[in-house]
Design a protein around this motif. Sequence first.
Motif, PDB file in Angstrom:
ATOM      1  N   ILE A  61      44.348  43.112  39.237  1.00  0.00           N
ATOM      2  CA  ILE A  61      42.801  43.470  39.621  1.00  0.00           C
ATOM      3  C   ILE A  61      41.972  42.292  38.877  1.00  0.00           C
ATOM      4  O   ILE A  61      42.257  42.304  37.850  1.00  0.00           O
ATOM      5  N   PRO A  62      41.562  41.324  39.602  1.00  0.00           N
ATOM      6  CA  PRO A  62      40.754  40.576  38.936  1.00  0.00           C
ATOM      7  C   PRO A  62      39.850  41.034  37.854  1.00  0.00           C
ATOM      8  O   PRO A  62      39.028  41.671  38.052  1.00  0.00           O
ATOM      9  N   SER A  63      40.058  40.275  36.684  1.00  0.00           N
ATOM     10  CA  SER A  63      38.986  40.777  35.699  1.00  0.00           C
ATOM     11  C   SER A  63      37.612  39.886  35.749  1.00  0.00           C
ATOM     12  O   SER A  63      37.638  38.814  35.773  1.00  0.00           O
ATOM     13  N   ALA A  76      35.143  48.645  43.553  1.00  0.00           N
ATOM     14  CA  ALA A  76      35.664  49.160  44.635  1.00  0.00           C
ATOM     15  C   ALA A  76      35.723  48.222  45.681  1.00  0.00           C
ATOM     16  O   ALA A  76      36.781  48.267  46.272  1.00  0.00           O
ATOM     17  N   LYS A  77      34.954  47.112  45.719  1.00  0.00           N
ATOM     18  CA  LYS A  77      35.063  46.103  46.743  1.00  0.00           C
ATOM     19  C   LYS A  77      36.480  45.354  46.579  1.00  0.00           C
ATOM     20  O   LYS A  77      37.108  44.917  47.448  1.00  0.00           O
ATOM     21  N   ASP A  81      39.602  44.959  48.932  1.00  0.00           N
ATOM     22  CA  ASP A  81      40.211  43.849  49.414  1.00  0.00           C
ATOM     23  C   ASP A  81      41.572  43.610  49.281  1.00  0.00           C
ATOM     24  O   ASP A  81      42.160  43.100  49.851  1.00  0.00           O
ATOM     25  N   ILE A  82      42.016  44.091  47.770  1.00  0.00           N
ATOM     26  CA  ILE A  82      43.491  44.132  47.490  1.00  0.00           C
ATOM     27  C   ILE A  82      44.256  44.916  48.652  1.00  0.00           C
ATOM     28  O   ILE A  82      45.488  44.631  49.180  1.00  0.00           O
ATOM     29  N   LEU A  83      43.859  46.041  48.802  1.00  0.00           N
ATOM     30  CA  LEU A  83      44.648  46.984  49.793  1.00  0.00           C
ATOM     31  C   LEU A  83      44.406  46.797  51.210  1.00  0.00           C
ATOM     32  O   LEU A  83      45.591  46.849  51.881  1.00  0.00           O
TER      33      LEU A  83
END
Length: 490
Positions: A61-63, A76-77, A81-83
Amino acid sequence: MSQEICILPFFGQGHLLPCFQLCNHLTSSTNFNVTLLISSNHSTSVPSSLLQNPLFHLTLIPSSPPSPEHSHDELAKELQDILSEYHRPTRPVCAIVDVMMSWSNDVFKKLEIPTVAFFTSGACSAAMELAEWKAHPLELRPGEIRFVSGLPEDMALTYSDMKRRRHKPPPLHHGFPPPHHGFPPPPGGFGPGKMGPPKHGDQPRWLDEVRDTIALMINTCDDLERPFINYIANHVGKPVWGVGPLLPEQYWKSSGSVIHDRDFRSNRPSNVTEEEVVQWLDSKPRGSVLYVSFGTEVGPTTEEYMELAQALESCEQPFIWVIQPGSGRPGTPRLGGEPGSEKSKTEEGYFPLGLDKRVGNRGLIISGWAPQLLILSHKSTGGFLSHCGWNSTVEAIGHGVPLLAWPIRGDQYHDAKLVVSHLRVGYIVSDDLSKKVTKDDVIVGIQRLMGDEEIKNNAEVISVKFRNGFPRSSIAALDAFKECINKRFV
């Protein structure tokens, strides 16, 4: 094609380490692919053995830079986006989500991915929070006890259970990581009621967080906490699985031998080597050493550390005392509290200057990180003065080491009650934890703990259950999880 599940841990040491072990168990006991969703700040803390497992996948997850504007909505966004743009053919059939990460529940619900709530603490703490809410114990008077239907009689609520000191947490650190991790505090922040005993009528926060889940996973096992697992399951009306204790693989393979932490935990700053600790322990009689450690996040006040130092000096007991930088200063993040994180710059805390010279070879004072499993697994260690964090509590119980409980906040009070009242493998450091713990409290506690053969025998009996490897009940629980998921998607 194998089905896939994903795991979203909370990014604190006491949460990440059990999650890594859960990944190990799931990939070895099921045919699921397991994806760990983790902050890029913590990617270096993932064990190499996991990264080499073909069924394990890591998604970062981008920090985000620390800022008050970085809200749960933005997080959450990022997760959505990842999922939504998953790098493998199908999205996960299930997500195991740390209860501290409940902001993500709406994302999984929107994508129709069922969730299982994951508790890295024990079942007793969650059950007792529930009992305290239902039984209104703040109405109790001195000397009065209140039995709770569905819980063991030895866990009856007492007036003294409610007398806890309110503890000021490190900024943004209880419940959510410090700002440099990019994760904000929980909604509502850390109000006055968040850290101490429950207010009259307040329900446990986790009840809301598990409402839409299909089941609960708890870092425990039947041998330790079956009554509390049942109590929670009866209330929430869904499966509750004890899938722990989620300790390193070497723990279950040690067969009574000394465990070397360096084999599975990264090196952290310390003034001693493991060899020096072993050499010191080897020089002490069997069961004679008191191990003193409060973990990496919280501890007594500076005044109480002074009382503790005087007590250790006055006793004749050999001891190992682990002191973290920043000790004694409330609200001060401690050095190296998070695996993979940069070292916090912190004010210098309490240190017992001159104590090492006054006690000589009777005491070993460790500044910084200590090889805790090594110390607890050594035959010379006979007692553990602990804050009763869940990981420390289970590590001690599994090695038959009795505890002198000095809880500081939250679930530690419930873990201490489990140790003292239900399992009967320890004592509490003071009957009134709303007051300052004194030198005399500590001396009496040490003498009782180290001199009580019954407590030692109780601890030994329980530890035997851990010598046959990872608990069978927890293996069965993981099988039940697998069956539950397969039934939903066949």
